[in-house]
Design an enzyme around this catalytic site. Structure first.
Site, mmCIF file in Angstrom:
data_model
loop_
_atom_site.group_PDB
_atom_site.id
_atom_site.type_symbol
_atom_site.label_atom_id
_atom_site.label_comp_id
_atom_site.label_asym_id
_atom_site.label_seq_id
_atom_site.Cartn_x
_atom_site.Cartn_y
_atom_site.Cartn_z
ATOM 1 N N GLY A 104 -2.991 -7.632 14.706
ATOM 2 C CA GLY A 104 -2.770 -7.419 13.284
ATOM 3 C C GLY A 104 -4.083 -7.396 12.519
ATOM 4 O O GLY A 104 -4.118 -7.639 11.317
ATOM 5 N N ASP B 8 -5.598 -0.106 5.803
ATOM 6 C CA ASP B 8 -6.436 -0.482 6.950
ATOM 7 C C ASP B 8 -7.591 0.492 7.132
ATOM 8 O O ASP B 8 -8.731 0.095 7.377
ATOM 9 C CB ASP B 8 -5.591 -0.521 8.232
ATOM 10 C CG ASP B 8 -4.407 -1.450 8.087
ATOM 11 O OD1 ASP B 8 -4.387 -2.249 7.132
ATOM 12 O OD2 ASP B 8 -3.490 -1.368 8.922
ATOM 13 N N ASP C 105 0.829 -1.228 0.000
ATOM 14 C CA ASP C 105 0.000 0.000 0.000
ATOM 15 C C ASP C 105 0.854 1.266 0.000
ATOM 16 O O ASP C 105 0.628 2.186 -0.792
ATOM 17 C CB ASP C 105 -1.058 0.005 1.108
ATOM 18 C CG ASP C 105 -0.540 -0.076 2.533
ATOM 19 O OD1 ASP C 105 0.676 -0.298 2.722
ATOM 20 O OD2 ASP C 105 -1.355 0.093 3.470
ATOM 21 N N SER D 237 -6.079 -4.664 12.651
ATOM 22 C CA SER D 237 -6.391 -3.241 12.481
ATOM 23 C C SER D 237 -7.377 -2.691 13.486
ATOM 24 O O SER D 237 -8.298 -1.949 13.132
ATOM 25 C CB SER D 237 -6.892 -2.959 11.067
ATOM 26 O OG SER D 237 -5.849 -3.125 10.189
ATOM 27 N N SER D 238 -7.165 -3.034 14.731
ATOM 28 C CA SER D 238 -8.001 -2.413 15.761
ATOM 29 C C SER D 238 -7.747 -0.904 15.763
ATOM 30 O O SER D 238 -8.661 -0.120 16.029
ATOM 31 C CB SER D 238 -7.732 -3.016 17.135
ATOM 32 O OG SER D 238 -6.383 -2.896 17.462
ATOM 33 N N GLU E 229 -2.483 8.550 12.477
ATOM 34 C CA GLU E 229 -1.542 7.478 12.839
ATOM 35 C C GLU E 229 -0.103 7.883 12.470
ATOM 36 O O GLU E 229 0.828 7.700 13.243
ATOM 37 C CB GLU E 229 -1.952 6.195 12.120
ATOM 38 C CG GLU E 229 -1.182 4.993 12.571
ATOM 39 C CD GLU E 229 -2.084 3.841 12.984
ATOM 40 O OE1 GLU E 229 -3.293 4.052 13.223
ATOM 41 O OE2 GLU E 229 -1.575 2.735 13.082
HETATM 42 C C1 GLA Z 1 -0.075 -2.553 8.413
HETATM 43 C C2 GLA Z 1 -0.248 -1.140 7.864
HETATM 44 C C3 GLA Z 1 -0.841 -1.173 6.452
HETATM 45 C C4 GLA Z 1 -0.059 -2.126 5.542
HETATM 46 C C5 GLA Z 1 0.171 -3.476 6.238
HETATM 47 C C6 GLA Z 1 1.096 -4.371 5.462
HETATM 48 O O1 GLA Z 1 -1.324 -3.159 8.601
HETATM 49 O O2 GLA Z 1 -1.091 -0.396 8.707
HETATM 50 O O3 GLA Z 1 -0.867 0.121 5.930
HETATM 51 O O4 GLA Z 1 1.138 -1.554 5.136
HETATM 52 O O5 GLA Z 1 0.713 -3.335 7.532
HETATM 53 O O6 GLA Z 1 0.536 -4.749 4.271
#
Ligand code: GLA
Length: 383
Positions: free
Chosen positions: A128, A176, A39, A130-131, A164
């Site tokens: 992992g 995320d 990303d 995305s909380s 962030e």
């Molecule tokens: C984390 C980051 C995302 C992305 C992933 C890896 O979740 O927040 O932006 O880079 O790692 O794909």
């Protein structure tokens, strides 16, 4: 994980503040099916929002201040003055998400109004999934509801990412926040992180998504993450490009001798991962299980060997899933890396087989305790 609801979190608000909230919003976590560390390189990702959320019940307050209670952190309370310059809070890191979102909303020109907020989530933090992004999206929904503003989903995602990047200290990409904002029921989204264009890719009706938390606590995530990002940016600069999206795989392969070995491998992961992500989206859309299984396996190998973000326990977990699936289950690590979760995609009958195999073998092999989560692709906070 217990599953919360708007009704339950509204009830918790009322128990705490002694009045009913005026509203309750939620924002989902996510699982990325493929497209890792692409990303922030202007590449492609294929995440789905999941049926686990951060909830915020809220009510207006006369003062220009937020009074925020964090249910999951022993009901810790924080006060944020809306008109003050926001400073970083060393003592209560969760507070920085609120301060960051307030600051970035203000910067983007949004009006803010005082409020009482009760935050609760059924997403495990640090897994992992995305909380953090889901907290940011829920905050943006709650704060804009309080002030009667409306915000467009992609702008909400960019504001969350900025909070962030500028306040929490992780130089994360946009995936995320964007999937938490824009997710779709029963579908993954193919996102082009260069122009934030999105294609909905339905998950075939008889397939399921299984997430397995490896039980490995993610360590040194931010520093390793930020370092990977710098390494990729250096290679882009070598080619006079603003991101690796401007570099083709052929160009990279031709320049192998001019790059140091590590930078070459980092960039090779990103460029091949972009190709695999596009192939995975087509395979998912067509119900081509064999195609999906192949690219997910290649993605994991590339994260392990070129990007060096897996751990031995995670590798063992992926292998258990791949063997148990016997060609009928795609499996790979998902998210930023260094622990966290593995994702598998397979027909429902195969998912049952995978769960049995993980229960029987993983802890015995690694000493780590797995958590199995059957996830359903779900709508985003602004969908
Ligand atoms: C984390 C980051 C995302 C992305 C992933 C890896 O979740 O927040 O932006 O880079 O790692 O794909």
């Amino acid at each position: 994980m217990t599953t919360l609801s708007n009704a339950r979190v509204s009830e918790l608000f009322e128990q705490y503040f002694d009045v009913a909230p005026s509203g309750c919003v939620k924002a989902p976590g996510r699982v990325n099916l493929i497209g890792e560390h692409t990303d922030y390189n202007g590449g492609f990702v294929l995440p789905a929002a999941i049926n686990y959320h951060t909830y915020i019940a809220f009510a207006p307050r006369a003062e220009r201040q937020l009074r925020v209670v964090a249910h999951n952190i022993n009901q810790q309370i924080a006060f944020v003055d809306l008109d003050a310059q926001q400073a970083h809070d060393q003592d209560a890191p969760w507070n920085n998400y609120i301060r960051g979102v307030v600051q970035e909303l203000r910067k983007a020109g949004f009006q803010l109004a005082g409020g009482d907020l009760y935050i609760a989530g059924d997403l495990q933090s640090g897994a992992g999934l995305s909380s953090s992004a889901s907290l940011e999206m829920a905050l943006i929904r709650a704060l804009t509801s309080l002030s009667g503003e409306s915000v467009e989903p992609t702008q909400a995602a960019l504001i969350g990412q900025a909070a962030e990047n500028h306040f929490v200290g992780c130089n994360c990409g946009i995936m995320d926040q964007l999937i938490s904002a824009r997710g779709q029921a029963n579908a993954a989204l193919l996102i082009d992180c260069q122009d934030l264009g999105v294609r909905t890719v339905p998950v075939p009706a008889d397939w399921e998504i299984l997430i397995v938390h490896s039980g490995v606590k993610r360590g040194l995530v931010d520093s390793e993450y930020n370092q990977r990002r710098l390494q990729c940016e250096q290679v882009a600069r070598f080619f006079n490009q603003s991101s690796l999206r401007g570099v083709s795989l052929d160009q990279l392969l031709a320049a192998e001798q001019q790059l140091d070995e590590l930078s070459f491998r980092r960039a090779r992961h990103v460029l091949t991962e972009n190709q695999r992500t596009l192939a995975a989206a087509d395979a998912l859309a067509a119900g081509d299980l064999t195609g999906l299984v192949k690219v997910m396996a290649e993605s994991h190998a590339s994260m392990r060997d070129d990007f060096n973000i897996t751990t031995p326990a995670i590798d063992a977990l992926v292998e258990i899933l791949q063997k148990a699936g016997d060609g009928k289950a795609g499996a790979r690590m998902t998210g930023g890396g260094f622990g966290g979760c593995v994702v598998a995609v397979a027909p429902a009958a195969v998912i049952a087989q995978l769960m049995v195999a993980v229960e029987a073998q993983y802890q015995q092999q690694t000493g780590c305790v797995p958590t199995l989560i059957r996830a359903i692709a779900s709508p985003g906070a602004f969908s």
